[in-house]
Scaffold this motif. Structure first.
Motif, PDB file in Angstrom:
ATOM      1  N   ILE A   1      12.761   0.602  11.601  1.00 27.82           N
ATOM      2  CA  ILE A   1      13.014   0.011  10.462  1.00 27.82           C
ATOM      3  C   ILE A   1      12.116   0.863   9.529  1.00 27.82           C
ATOM      4  N   GLU A   2      10.929   1.285   9.821  1.00 24.52           N
ATOM      5  CA  GLU A   2       9.927   1.755   8.599  1.00 24.52           C
ATOM      6  C   GLU A   2      10.560   3.170   8.515  1.00 24.52           C
ATOM      7  N   ASN A   3      11.080   3.793   9.227  1.00 23.24           N
ATOM      8  CA  ASN A   3      11.749   5.212   9.186  1.00 23.24           C
ATOM      9  C   ASN A   3      12.843   5.287   7.982  1.00 23.24           C
ATOM     10  N   VAL A   4      14.019   4.293   8.067  1.00 24.89           N
ATOM     11  CA  VAL A   4      14.921   3.928   7.382  1.00 24.89           C
ATOM     12  C   VAL A   4      14.132   3.699   6.026  1.00 24.89           C
ATOM     13  N   ARG A   5      13.456   2.696   5.925  1.00 25.50           N
ATOM     14  CA  ARG A   5      12.760   2.211   4.479  1.00 25.50           C
ATOM     15  C   ARG A   5      12.352   3.594   3.888  1.00 25.50           C
TER      16      ARG A   5
ATOM     17  N   SER B   1       0.971  -1.277  -0.089  1.00 24.17           N
ATOM     18  CA  SER B   1      -0.140   0.171   0.064  1.00 24.17           C
ATOM     19  C   SER B   1       0.897   1.105   0.019  1.00 24.17           C
ATOM     20  N   PRO B   2       0.157   2.443  -0.292  1.00 23.09           N
ATOM     21  CA  PRO B   2       1.060   3.751  -0.058  1.00 23.09           C
ATOM     22  C   PRO B   2       1.335   4.103   1.223  1.00 23.09           C
ATOM     23  N   TYR B   3       1.233   3.267   2.210  1.00 21.60           N
ATOM     24  CA  TYR B   3       1.405   3.371   3.693  1.00 21.60           C
ATOM     25  C   TYR B   3       2.652   2.977   4.133  1.00 21.60           C
ATOM     26  N   THR B   4       3.029   3.618   5.264  1.00 20.66           N
ATOM     27  CA  THR B   4       4.225   2.705   6.111  1.00 20.66           C
ATOM     28  C   THR B   4       3.918   2.907   7.480  1.00 20.66           C
ATOM     29  N   ILE B   5       4.462   2.216   8.145  1.00 16.22           N
ATOM     30  CA  ILE B   5       4.338   2.210   9.698  1.00 16.22           C
ATOM     31  C   ILE B   5       5.445   2.581  10.314  1.00 16.22           C
ATOM     32  N   ASP B   6       5.461   3.364  11.712  1.00 20.62           N
ATOM     33  CA  ASP B   6       6.391   3.854  12.401  1.00 20.62           C
ATOM     34  C   ASP B   6       6.369   3.287  13.669  1.00 20.62           C
ATOM     35  N   VAL B   7       7.521   2.540  14.063  1.00 20.54           N
ATOM     36  CA  VAL B   7       7.509   2.042  15.438  1.00 20.54           C
ATOM     37  C   VAL B   7       8.729   2.444  16.272  1.00 20.54           C
TER      38      VAL B   7
END
Length: 614
Positions: free
Chosen positions: A313-317, A286-292
């Motif tokens: 991980i998601e911030n880096v991606r 999807s066009p979304y990513t998650i931030d943990v």
């Protein structure tokens, strides 16, 4: 006032009781238990002792921060002496009647680390309550069913299970489909000890999303909202809800991104990582990513690209993938109280508790042949010639697994005198009698059992307070009764019912949810006249089958089956999953749905006041 009475479900099962008798089961127990609310609040605090270390660390950090600001050096901690009382345990002295559990001729089951721990505790402190046993069996920091870092060895035969042993359908397209075997599989799903509704079909999560959409629209589509799930399991339900929202209701997802994001209440770091993987996989295309936050998952720094302590991980991606233009923050917490409750920043909260309350500890009380009430306790098994244990009816041989022919190392007894929980929760006198003003209404018989879950009552009130303060809505989905809870504590292993006290820490221990008590707990918070700021109100419970049908489950499955991309096998799985979720003889009637919503003065009592599905 309804009678303060327990069902005669021991040994008569709940379903066999007359409806009129069942209706008498403490329908108004809150009205006759004046100290209950304060007790449940204190009990809820005590029940979070496993998080004590976390709270202490946070407090120490705060103190350190304050001292740092003042540029003062902290002195050394005061000298303390810690004694592990368990090391004082001497079997021959503390448990002279204990049999030799390791003697094969006596037929006792193998030991587990937790059973050994509990035997030492009971030997030194005396029998423990059923509530304490459930708490230790499920959430002991080292040996608990949900919280143990790794299986202790009793589940070694887990990987040898036949994958075809269970024919439960898993829908193509759900967050649970085509997923690699994970550590959490030893608990959830066909290869674990039980299967929850989200693991059966994606339609379950989609229907819950539809209901939350109705509430969001009724609030005039606020631009900021927060999604909260308590006890998320493997994360399948939240993943299915997010997937459906991304595909169908992008404005709803935008409100989540702009608001408080997603908050998952989970104590197990193993399950937190499973939830993270499930959600990430679900929205990967999807066009979304998650931030943990790294600290939420306890990842080692080497697992991350970069060395920034705050990076994820998601911030880096995201820095390498400019197409991901929306960010869904996901945070984990050990308790609901830790979830931020700021209406201005997070907006209304939509809270889900699906098969969560059934795992909360319950106190079990039984009426004796002398006509007084006593609390059930858990004690160490004794030699047959001195055995005065009380063991409830056990599952039939067809329901038990191969370990059921072994005797348990623990057993049930009745407390010889009144316990604090008995006095506080049933409001008895010092002899265990119901107060004189209610005695005439107590028509229970010897052997009748009643269960009360203080943490469940406190949880319902915590949710109600949140909804009253920041608006929103909550759904509680679980198996239970609208007429009260009787003798329902039981245990499951690999989908088979086993003795409640078998293999502590290695089997799931559960109890029916008393939806009547939950509704009364919410009702107690309503001030006279409703209150100027509005009030939280509970509706239901509705049967799961009726609720899902009213949210369009049948129509949704029909559309999926008619899709030309759906194969014949997938269509069959869709149909079987729908049957399992809706039919009364499967999950449709046994499981109930309760909602908590906010209402303002003047909105109560009319037909429009009732939320969809209730």
């Amino acid at each position: 006032m309804a009678a303060l009475i327990a069902l005669r479900s021991y040994p008569i099962p709940l379903a066999a009781c007359a409806a009129g008798q069942r209706r008498k089961l403490i329908q108004n127990k809150f009205q006759c238990i004046s100290p209950l609310v304060n007790y449940t609040r204190n009990f809820g605090t005590k029940a979070s002792d496993e998080d004590g270390a976390t709270r202490k660390t946070f407090k120490q950090k705060m103190n350190f921060s304050e001292n740092k600001k003042k540029k003062k050096k902290m002195g050394p901690p005061p000298s303390t002496v810690a004694i592990d009382v368990k090391t004082l345990y001497e079997p021959n002295m503390h448990l002279p009647d204990k049999p030799d559990f390791n003697d094969p001729s006596l037929g006792y089951e193998v030991a587990t680390p937790l059973s050994e721990e509990l035997i030492r505790i009971i030997a030194l402190k005396g029998p423990i309550t059923v509530a304490e046993y459930m708490k230790q069996a499920l959430t002991h920091p080292d040996y608990g069913y949900y919280t143990a870092p790794t299986p202790s060895g009793i589940h070694d035969d887990f990987d040898d299970m036949d994958d075809d042993a269970f024919d439960e359908p898993i829908l193509v397209g759900s967050a649970n489909a085509n997923k690699e075997n994970l550590p959490s599989d030893r608990i959830f799903g066909t290869r674990g000890d039980f299967t929850t509704a989200p693991e059966v079909s994606q339609v379950f999560g989609e229907c819950l999303l539809i209901w939350y959409m109705t509430q969001w629209i009724a609030m005039d589509r606020p631009s900021k909202i927060t999604l909260v799930e308590v006890g998320p399991g493997r994360g399948t339900l939240m993943a299915d809800m997010l997937m459906a929202a991304i595909k169908t209701f992008p404005d709803f997802v935008s409100a989540v991104c702009n608001g408080g994001g997603v908050h998952l209440v989970e104590t197990s770091y193993e399950l937190r990582n499973s939830q993270h993987r499930t959600i990430q996989t679900a929205i990967n295309d999807s066009p979304y990513t998650i931030d943990v936050r790294k600290k939420d998952l306890e990842f080692d720094g080497s697992d991350f690209m970069g060395s920034d302590e705050n990076s994820t991980i998601e911030n880096v991606r995201r820095s390498k993938d400019q197409k991901r233009n929306w960010i869904i923050p996901i945070r984990w917490h050990s308790m609901l109280a830790a979830v931020p409750n700021h209406p201005e920043r997070g907006g209304p909260q939509f809270i889900t508790a699906q098969e969560f309350l059934d795992a909360l500890p319950v106190h079990s009380f039984e009426k004796t042949i002398d006509g007084v009430w006593r609390e059930r306790m858990v004690d160490v098994a004794t030699n047959p010639n001195t055995d005065h244990s009380l063991n409830p009816p056990q599952p039939t041989s067809s329901q038990q697994n191969n370990n059921s022919n072994k005797k348990t190392r623990l057993n049930f007894i009745l407390a010889p005198s009144v316990t604090p929980a008995l006095r506080s929760l049933l409001n008895t006198d010092e002899d265990g009698n119901i107060p004189p003003n209610l005695a005439s209404q107590d028509d229970s018989l010897p052997g009748d059992v009643i269960e009360i879950c203080p943490e469940g009552l406190a949880f319902a009130q915590d949710v109600a307070r949140r909804i009253r303060s920041c608006d929103g809505a909550a759904l509680i989905v679980d198996y239970g009764s609208a007429l009260g809870a009787a003798d329902t504590v039981r245990a499951f292993r690999k989908h088979d019912q086993v003795h409640v006290l078998t293999l502590p820490g290695e089997v799931d221990v559960t109890a029916d949810v008393d939806f009547c008590a939950l509704s009364n707990a919410v009702r107690q918070l309503r001030p006279d006249g409703g209150g100027k700021g509005g009030f939280a109100k509970a509706f239901g419970p509705s049967s799961q089958g009726a609720f899902l049908a009213s949210m369009g489950a049948v129509e949704r499955v029909n559309s999926l089956i008619e899709d030309e991309k759906t194969t014949e096998k997938e269509a069959t799985d869709l149909y079987l999953a729908l049957e399992r979720l809706l039919l009364p003889d499967q999950m449709g009637e046994r499981y109930k749905v309760l909602c908590i919503v906010k209402r303002n003065e003047g909105e109560d009592g009319n037909e429009e006041d009732i939320p969809p599905g209730f």
